[in-house]
Design a protein around this motif. Sequence first.
Motif, PDB file in Angstrom:
ATOM      1  N   THR A  54      84.158   0.727  44.717  1.00  0.00           N
ATOM      2  CA  THR A  54      85.579   0.373  44.687  1.00  0.00           C
ATOM      3  C   THR A  54      85.758  -0.997  44.043  1.00  0.00           C
ATOM      4  OG1 THR A  54      85.415  -0.507  46.931  1.00  0.00           O
ATOM      5  CG2 THR A  54      86.176   1.785  46.685  1.00  0.00           C
ATOM      6  N   VAL A  55      85.391  -2.034  44.800  1.00  0.00           N
ATOM      7  CA  VAL A  55      85.453  -3.407  44.296  1.00  0.00           C
ATOM      8  C   VAL A  55      84.240  -4.131  44.871  1.00  0.00           C
ATOM      9  CG1 VAL A  55      87.989  -3.424  44.184  1.00  0.00           C
ATOM     10  CG2 VAL A  55      86.862  -4.211  46.279  1.00  0.00           C
ATOM     11  N   TYR A  56      83.982  -5.351  44.406  1.00  0.00           N
ATOM     12  CA  TYR A  56      82.874  -6.131  44.984  1.00  0.00           C
ATOM     13  C   TYR A  56      83.254  -6.570  46.400  1.00  0.00           C
ATOM     14  CZ  TYR A  56      79.809  -6.553  40.918  1.00  0.00           C
ATOM     15  OH  TYR A  56      78.924  -6.283  39.900  1.00  0.00           O
ATOM     16  N   GLY A  76      89.176 -18.104  52.146  1.00  0.00           N
ATOM     17  CA  GLY A  76      90.464 -18.666  52.527  1.00  0.00           C
ATOM     18  C   GLY A  76      91.327 -17.581  53.140  1.00  0.00           C
ATOM     19  N   ARG A  77      90.685 -16.653  53.862  1.00  0.00           N
ATOM     20  CA  ARG A  77      91.407 -15.497  54.419  1.00  0.00           C
ATOM     21  C   ARG A  77      91.994 -15.838  55.783  1.00  0.00           C
ATOM     22  NH1 ARG A  77      90.352  -9.730  53.580  1.00  0.00           N
ATOM     23  NH2 ARG A  77      90.541  -8.441  55.425  1.00  0.00           N
ATOM     24  N   PRO A  78      93.266 -15.448  56.013  1.00  0.00           N
ATOM     25  CA  PRO A  78      93.845 -15.678  57.343  1.00  0.00           C
ATOM     26  C   PRO A  78      92.999 -14.981  58.406  1.00  0.00           C
ATOM     27  CG  PRO A  78      95.507 -14.876  55.789  1.00  0.00           C
ATOM     28  CD  PRO A  78      94.179 -14.751  55.116  1.00  0.00           C
ATOM     29  N   PRO A  82      91.523  -8.191  59.740  1.00  0.00           N
ATOM     30  CA  PRO A  82      90.172  -7.705  60.078  1.00  0.00           C
ATOM     31  C   PRO A  82      89.360  -7.231  58.874  1.00  0.00           C
ATOM     32  CG  PRO A  82      91.836  -6.081  60.682  1.00  0.00           C
ATOM     33  CD  PRO A  82      92.581  -7.300  60.250  1.00  0.00           C
ATOM     34  N   LEU A  83      88.034  -7.178  59.071  1.00  0.00           N
ATOM     35  CA  LEU A  83      87.110  -6.804  58.000  1.00  0.00           C
ATOM     36  C   LEU A  83      86.608  -5.375  58.182  1.00  0.00           C
ATOM     37  CD1 LEU A  83      84.871 -10.003  58.039  1.00  0.00           C
ATOM     38  CD2 LEU A  83      86.986  -9.605  56.755  1.00  0.00           C
ATOM     39  N   ILE A  84      86.194  -4.775  57.086  1.00  0.00           N
ATOM     40  CA  ILE A  84      85.578  -3.452  57.115  1.00  0.00           C
ATOM     41  C   ILE A  84      84.068  -3.624  57.306  1.00  0.00           C
ATOM     42  CG2 ILE A  84      85.050  -1.433  55.687  1.00  0.00           C
ATOM     43  CD1 ILE A  84      87.786  -1.936  54.272  1.00  0.00           C
ATOM     44  N   LEU A 119      86.348   5.688  51.087  1.00  0.00           N
ATOM     45  CA  LEU A 119      87.164   5.987  52.263  1.00  0.00           C
ATOM     46  C   LEU A 119      86.698   5.142  53.447  1.00  0.00           C
ATOM     47  CD1 LEU A 119      89.246   7.766  53.792  1.00  0.00           C
ATOM     48  CD2 LEU A 119      87.349   9.336  54.289  1.00  0.00           C
ATOM     49  N   THR A 120      87.635   4.361  53.996  1.00  0.00           N
ATOM     50  CA  THR A 120      87.368   3.582  55.211  1.00  0.00           C
ATOM     51  C   THR A 120      88.078   4.266  56.366  1.00  0.00           C
ATOM     52  OG1 THR A 120      87.197   1.504  53.995  1.00  0.00           O
ATOM     53  CG2 THR A 120      87.762   1.339  56.333  1.00  0.00           C
ATOM     54  N   MET A 121      87.356   4.477  57.461  1.00  0.00           N
ATOM     55  CA  MET A 121      88.011   5.087  58.620  1.00  0.00           C
ATOM     56  C   MET A 121      88.141   4.069  59.746  1.00  0.00           C
ATOM     57  SD  MET A 121      86.638   8.965  58.576  1.00  0.00           S
ATOM     58  CE  MET A 121      85.199   9.035  57.517  1.00  0.00           C
ATOM     59  N   ILE A 122      89.347   3.995  60.320  1.00  0.00           N
ATOM     60  CA  ILE A 122      89.606   3.093  61.449  1.00  0.00           C
ATOM     61  C   ILE A 122      89.391   3.900  62.722  1.00  0.00           C
ATOM     62  CG2 ILE A 122      91.317   1.630  62.606  1.00  0.00           C
ATOM     63  CD1 ILE A 122      90.774   0.627  59.800  1.00  0.00           C
ATOM     64  N   ALA A 123      88.417   3.460  63.521  1.00  0.00           N
ATOM     65  CA  ALA A 123      88.071   4.186  64.750  1.00  0.00           C
ATOM     66  C   ALA A 123      87.871   3.170  65.875  1.00  0.00           C
ATOM     67  CB  ALA A 123      86.786   4.973  64.512  1.00  0.00           C
ATOM     68  N   ALA A 163      82.400  -6.800  55.240  1.00  0.00           N
ATOM     69  CA  ALA A 163      82.738  -7.321  53.913  1.00  0.00           C
ATOM     70  C   ALA A 163      84.174  -7.016  53.529  1.00  0.00           C
ATOM     71  CB  ALA A 163      81.808  -6.732  52.854  1.00  0.00           C
ATOM     72  N   PRO A 164      84.942  -8.060  53.255  1.00  0.00           N
ATOM     73  CA  PRO A 164      86.222  -7.869  52.574  1.00  0.00           C
ATOM     74  C   PRO A 164      85.958  -7.847  51.072  1.00  0.00           C
ATOM     75  CG  PRO A 164      85.949 -10.188  53.051  1.00  0.00           C
ATOM     76  CD  PRO A 164      84.679  -9.495  53.507  1.00  0.00           C
ATOM     77  N   SER A 165      86.996  -7.637  50.289  1.00  0.00           N
ATOM     78  CA  SER A 165      86.853  -7.745  48.845  1.00  0.00           C
ATOM     79  C   SER A 165      86.466  -9.188  48.493  1.00  0.00           C
ATOM     80  CB  SER A 165      88.158  -7.352  48.162  1.00  0.00           C
ATOM     81  OG  SER A 165      89.244  -8.021  48.769  1.00  0.00           O
ATOM     82  N   GLY A 252      96.323  -6.391  56.991  1.00  0.00           N
ATOM     83  CA  GLY A 252      96.259  -6.794  55.586  1.00  0.00           C
ATOM     84  C   GLY A 252      97.528  -6.489  54.814  1.00  0.00           C
ATOM     85  N   MET A 253      98.339  -5.539  55.328  1.00  0.00           N
ATOM     86  CA  MET A 253      99.534  -5.126  54.593  1.00  0.00           C
ATOM     87  C   MET A 253     100.601  -6.205  54.531  1.00  0.00           C
ATOM     88  SD  MET A 253      98.894  -1.992  53.726  1.00  0.00           S
ATOM     89  CE  MET A 253     100.120  -0.697  53.737  1.00  0.00           C
ATOM     90  N   LYS A 254     100.524  -7.178  55.436  1.00  0.00           N
ATOM     91  CA  LYS A 254     101.624  -8.141  55.463  1.00  0.00           C
ATOM     92  C   LYS A 254     101.414  -9.292  54.492  1.00  0.00           C
ATOM     93  CE  LYS A 254     100.002 -10.899  59.324  1.00  0.00           C
ATOM     94  NZ  LYS A 254      99.820 -10.878  60.727  1.00  0.00           N
TER      95      LYS A 254
HETATM   96  O1  TXA Z   1      87.003  -0.844  49.027  1.00  0.00           O
HETATM   97  C1  TXA Z   1      87.061  -1.602  49.985  1.00  0.00           C
HETATM   98  O2  TXA Z   1      87.548  -1.267  51.070  1.00  0.00           O
HETATM   99  C2  TXA Z   1      86.473  -3.013  49.816  1.00  0.00           C
HETATM  100  C3  TXA Z   1      84.974  -2.888  49.633  1.00  0.00           C
HETATM  101  C4  TXA Z   1      84.276  -4.217  49.598  1.00  0.00           C
HETATM  102  O3  TXA Z   1      84.449  -2.063  50.636  1.00  0.00           O
HETATM  103  N1  TXA Z   1      86.820  -3.841  50.934  1.00  0.00           N
HETATM  104  C5  TXA Z   1      88.081  -4.272  51.136  1.00  0.00           C
HETATM  105  O4  TXA Z   1      88.202  -5.087  52.243  1.00  0.00           O
HETATM  106  O5  TXA Z   1      89.020  -3.993  50.446  1.00  0.00           O
HETATM  107  P1  TXA Z   1      89.486  -5.982  52.519  1.00  0.00           P
HETATM  108  O6  TXA Z   1      89.094  -6.825  53.664  1.00  0.00           O
HETATM  109  O7  TXA Z   1      89.887  -6.683  51.294  1.00  0.00           O
HETATM  110  O8  TXA Z   1      90.571  -4.969  53.003  1.00  0.00           O
HETATM  111  C6  TXA Z   1      90.441  -4.337  54.268  1.00  0.00           C
HETATM  112  C7  TXA Z   1      91.764  -3.769  54.700  1.00  0.00           C
HETATM  113  C8  TXA Z   1      92.743  -4.843  55.093  1.00  0.00           C
HETATM  114  O9  TXA Z   1      94.043  -4.452  54.678  1.00  0.00           O
HETATM  115  C9  TXA Z   1      92.640  -4.849  56.621  1.00  0.00           C
HETATM  116  O10 TXA Z   1      93.822  -5.305  57.236  1.00  0.00           O
HETATM  117  C10 TXA Z   1      92.368  -3.383  56.908  1.00  0.00           C
HETATM  118  O11 TXA Z   1      91.535  -2.948  55.849  1.00  0.00           O
HETATM  119  N2  TXA Z   1      91.637  -3.212  58.177  1.00  0.00           N
HETATM  120  C11 TXA Z   1      90.355  -3.564  58.447  1.00  0.00           C
HETATM  121  N3  TXA Z   1      90.050  -3.281  59.729  1.00  0.00           N
HETATM  122  C12 TXA Z   1      91.156  -2.749  60.288  1.00  0.00           C
HETATM  123  C13 TXA Z   1      91.493  -2.270  61.594  1.00  0.00           C
HETATM  124  N4  TXA Z   1      90.605  -2.288  62.587  1.00  0.00           N
HETATM  125  N5  TXA Z   1      92.743  -1.795  61.794  1.00  0.00           N
HETATM  126  C14 TXA Z   1      93.653  -1.761  60.792  1.00  0.00           C
HETATM  127  N6  TXA Z   1      93.397  -2.194  59.538  1.00  0.00           N
HETATM  128  C15 TXA Z   1      92.169  -2.695  59.282  1.00  0.00           C
END
Ligand code: TXA
Length: 377
Positions: A54-56, A76-78, A82-84, A119-123, A163-165, A252-254
């Motif tokens: 997807t992205v780095y 510099g992330r608020p 949360p992180l994936i 695909l990221t799944m929130i569980a 890891a976030p982006s 992250g949406m806000k």
């Molecule tokens: O493709 C991607 O997902 C990339 C690569 C590196 O895997 N990562 C990425 O992470 O985009 P980030 O942190 O930039 O975006 C994660 C998003 C944010 O909008 C965050 O709010 C949401 O996922 N998120 C993470 N954990 C969450 C949770 N437990 N509940 C709701 N939203 C969550």
Amino acid sequence: MTRIDGKNGAGEETLIKKDTVIIKLDRDDPDPEKIAYCAEVIKRGGLVCFPTETVYGLGASAFDPEAVKNIFKAKGRPSDNPLIVHIDDLDKLSLVMSGDGRQAERLELLAERYWPGPLTMIAGRDPAVPDAVSCGLPTVGIRMPDNLIARELIRVSGVPIAAPSANLSGKPSPSTAGHVIQDLFGRVDVIIDGGDCSVGVESTVLDITGDVPAILRPGAVTLENVIEVLGKGELPDWKKASKEGEKPRSPGMKYTHYSPDAEVRIYDGGDIGDVRKKIAEEGVKALKAGVKTGVLTTKEGTHAYEGRGLTVISCGTREDLLTVTHGLYGALRDFDAEGVELVLAEAFPQTGVGNAVMNRLYRAAGGCVIDVDKREA
Ligand code: TXA
Ligand code: MG
């Protein structure tokens, strides 16, 4: 040597000064010695930027709260976003997830089809995952990336990687190592250069905890894909979710994300020919007013803007919107590199992958969409 010398918008400490090592790796055959070096850095609590499809990502051990906090500082992330957590194999799932039977079943069905993948799944979150990763939420985002370098790094590290982006907070996500270097050189221990990211925009974020699985962030895995596997699913209106004042399900949406330095305006309307005509007119007006103006289009549209002095960038073809996701963030960064102040962007249909494209564009534009069908009064 680490030095803290900045604050982000929320008044939190930011900017870690570090000696950054850049390591080039072949995505089809990553050198095991170099992977072992990067994995050591992760195990020691360091920060490693790595490619995914997807992205780095800007990674640290998901089980090391101090290292996770350093991710927030480096970007510099608020601290409420949360992180994936990234895994290389389903055997790491039980380390991070503690969802109920329904979640486990949904995850299994989707994983079979789309993991490794975007695909990221929130569980439900296992208590072993530190609060710092999920910002105290009872849930955790989990993904298995489809990139051998990423999976080898996780496997050899022996821990899931949070890891976030790998961009500075608020900047477009990085789809090349060059973008990561621009944003994070001097702030992380290692940047792995593993070439371009094929998808180019972040993963689909799907909340599987509720009655109806809900897409919180559209990506290359679409609503149709989710419904096909689970029999149900929804894509709540992300325009609403990003408005101020409403409590988003995904923190992250806000935040205004994905913003280049240039101001971005989206031109939408029924007929793409009308959209191009309007953009060309407005572009010329802006140029006359002394504003360096760019147009974001696709290969089908470039001819419509030629010979006017506009900076025209094509980000793919409308025939395959995955080419547009691939090119989008690079195009936005290229406008900045050219010193463009105003970008007029063609809209895309909001179906399938088009939702991912429009979601990112909409946020780059801070919600500025001009409907060319509406006649001015
Ligand atoms: O493709 C991607 O997902 C990339 C690569 C590196 O895997 N990562 C990425 O992470 O985009 P980030 O942190 O930039 O975006 C994660 C998003 C944010 O909008 C965050 O709010 C949401 O996922 N998120 C993470 N954990 C969450 C949770 N437990 N509940 C709701 N939203 C969550
Ligand atoms: Mg991000």
